[in-house]
Design a protein around this motif. Sequence first.
Motif, short mmCIF file in Angstrom:
data_model
loop_
_atom_site.label_atom_id
_atom_site.label_comp_id
_atom_site.label_asym_id
_atom_site.label_seq_id
_atom_site.Cartn_x
_atom_site.Cartn_y
_atom_site.Cartn_z
N LEU A 590 14.82 3.30 25.47
CA LEU A 590 15.86 3.22 24.44
C LEU A 590 16.21 1.78 24.10
N GLY A 591 16.16 0.92 25.12
CA GLY A 591 16.43 -0.49 24.88
C GLY A 591 15.40 -1.12 23.96
N VAL A 592 14.13 -0.73 24.17
CA VAL A 592 13.08 -1.27 23.29
C VAL A 592 13.27 -0.78 21.86
N LEU A 593 13.60 0.52 21.70
CA LEU A 593 13.73 1.08 20.36
C LEU A 593 14.98 0.60 19.64
N ALA A 594 16.08 0.52 20.38
CA ALA A 594 17.35 0.16 19.74
C ALA A 594 17.56 -1.34 19.64
N GLY A 595 16.91 -2.10 20.50
CA GLY A 595 17.11 -3.54 20.50
C GLY A 595 16.23 -4.26 19.51
N GLY A 596 16.16 -5.55 19.67
CA GLY A 596 15.39 -6.37 18.76
C GLY A 596 13.91 -6.08 18.78
N LEU A 597 13.39 -5.55 19.91
CA LEU A 597 11.95 -5.30 19.99
C LEU A 597 11.52 -4.22 19.01
#
Length: 734
Positions: A590-597
């Motif tokens: 989720l961090g990858v999808l929701a963040g800058g990445l």
Amino acid sequence: MFKRLLQPWLLSLLCLAALLTAPGAGAQLLPRSGQGTPSAVVSTPYVRAELVALAPQGVGPGQPLWLGLQITHQPEWHTYWKNPGDSGLPIVLEWALPAGLDAGDIAWPVPKRFPIGSLMNYGYEGTVLLPVPVTVASGFSPGPLARELPIRLRASWLVCRKECIPEEGEFALSLPVQGSTALHAAAFEAAWAAAPKAHSADGLEARVDNGSTLALTVPGLPAAWRGQTLELFAETAGVIETAATPTQGWKDGVWTATLPLSAQRSAAPEPLPVVLALQGQGLRAELPVQGGWPPMAAAATISPALEEALRANAAQAAMAQTAASSASLWVALAGALLGGLILNLMPCVFPVLAIKLVGFAQHAHAPRARRLGGLAYTAGVVVSFLALGALLLALRAAGEAVGWGFQLQSPAVVAALAVLFTVIGLNLAGVFEFGHVLPSSVASLQARHPVADSFLTGVLAVAVASPCTAPFMGASLGLAATLPAVQALAVFGALGLGLALPYLLASWVPAVANALPRPGAWMDVLRRAMAFPMFATVVWLVWVLGQQSGIDGAGALLALLVAVAMLVWALTLAGRTRWLIGSLALLALLGVLAGGLGAQIVRPAEATAPTPAVAAEGTLPAATWTPWTPGRPEALLAAGQPVFIDFTAAWCVTCQYNKKTTLADERVMATFREANVALLRADWTRRDPAITAALAALGRNGVPVYVFQRPGQAPVVLSEVLGVDEVRAAVTAR
């Protein structure tokens, strides 16, 4: 074991949804009237038109101000003069200017003659500027805060080669009030030099003889013109027979000519305005008509017999056109079927064929399941090709600039396919079984619906294989775009049938199944070996996304794949460890999808190298690859330099093969250098409406496409599977 292999179809359906929605969200419109924000330039497959201005001393009362439309034509195409001749339409300019500015008439340059059979037209080819003088009122005041003036133009023109295309454009330009605007001063100077000068010598005369012939007398012409054969252009249409050769001569420095009046004369101008020209230089004269004009011809009536004959001719022409269309359709269908068969040998299809190979081995000795699977796979392939073809035709009809293979022009679709193939690869390698990581109600779907699994395998095959069809389907797909919708869809259906045909036949021929050994341990080895084509495809997809979104986008996709793999592995664990590591993996995902990445994956790549500058004479260094831009090939050809264009894309495997072999061959590069060929590369990795339009002008809808063109000659389209000898022969041919 393998019965659970095709459970990732939940992900496949999400991928297909992205495939079907991405083009509408990201596609741009071709320049068309009334759509989008007007700019100073409108490019079509046939012309590049630009609104230009010249204000040497700013905009103010008494100061010179010129506006103009500069049109650059594709080779062999032309537009028309104020009197187009026997056919055609003149260029029309409609201005919207600030209060206090008044546009005058076009200062038309001397036209060229374009014979078409027994007809004659007048117009322009190459690059032409139509200058328009603008009067600034004595009381003009833009206001104390105004620094720029909005200039708006709506233009329409007819561009013709053998066929004619009506076009129009809306243009906008912000004109600085103060300072000099002289970027196009040289173009205006050339246009003024090409405009005919007024000729007002005494003794000008036009006389009608015998009611059908016009005799002209023009004294006072330049001494350098005497004894020369002059061109004559009547400014008013429908007065003379434009295709007739005038009888002309000189006597005591006076030019005389005799021309036939038009049998269907529709105008009687008084005086008669004409342009006399010699080698592009012109004089405009207004000739008084001595004795006036005779009565104009009455409108002709058509006899019943002639009307019946015309109807019969029209019916015959329609039958001939239908027969030609039918022949073209059968050729396209045969080409599509053959292209689909060859497509099974392309690397794009290998991963999906790996899935089918394992599935075929699983059901080799279960005839009913094997045959149903073959039919379902074929249905999935054919239906998917029909759906993609229908979507492509609908988007193009709505004005979207898309071509075949458009799904892989979307970074989101590329990333979704990379995730899907990673999950399938992990399953094939034995990292997890879907029955262990999914709820039992979901995991049992495959057992109840094996036919649906085969159908969805066909869907996936089309999603990743369709961009590879261009090497074998360029002409057929280009023709399909011009056919009626039902016939075009038949071509796409034949392409799908060709792709599915080998597996369909194998599933119904017992000898193929009997040739395989009985199920055993070898099947598990085969299954694990087939994971490597999946991972190889993921590597390719990451590289494609890197071309679209840059190195940061590729890195972000790799981070996403690591998070997905970690989550899949965590779900194979037991007890609290499964929930602990699974939660951490889910948070990372989720961090990858929701963040800058996640944003990095879909953002456009930044330019890494400046575009090489065009030299002063308008040419480029030979055998040096330069990015293609609209209008650049025409500019190079106008400067006398041959051009080779490589229409390519990162997701096109054939493009990359040709680039690393034929186009990198030293013999080919030496030939380019010897012939001073400018090399242009049109990168279609991301959706580009200008490249789509350029491909459509060549009758193509996908890549690769290779074009070589010499100045003054028609472009030569080379074969998609490029050979060294073919390229060298095209460049050295005369």
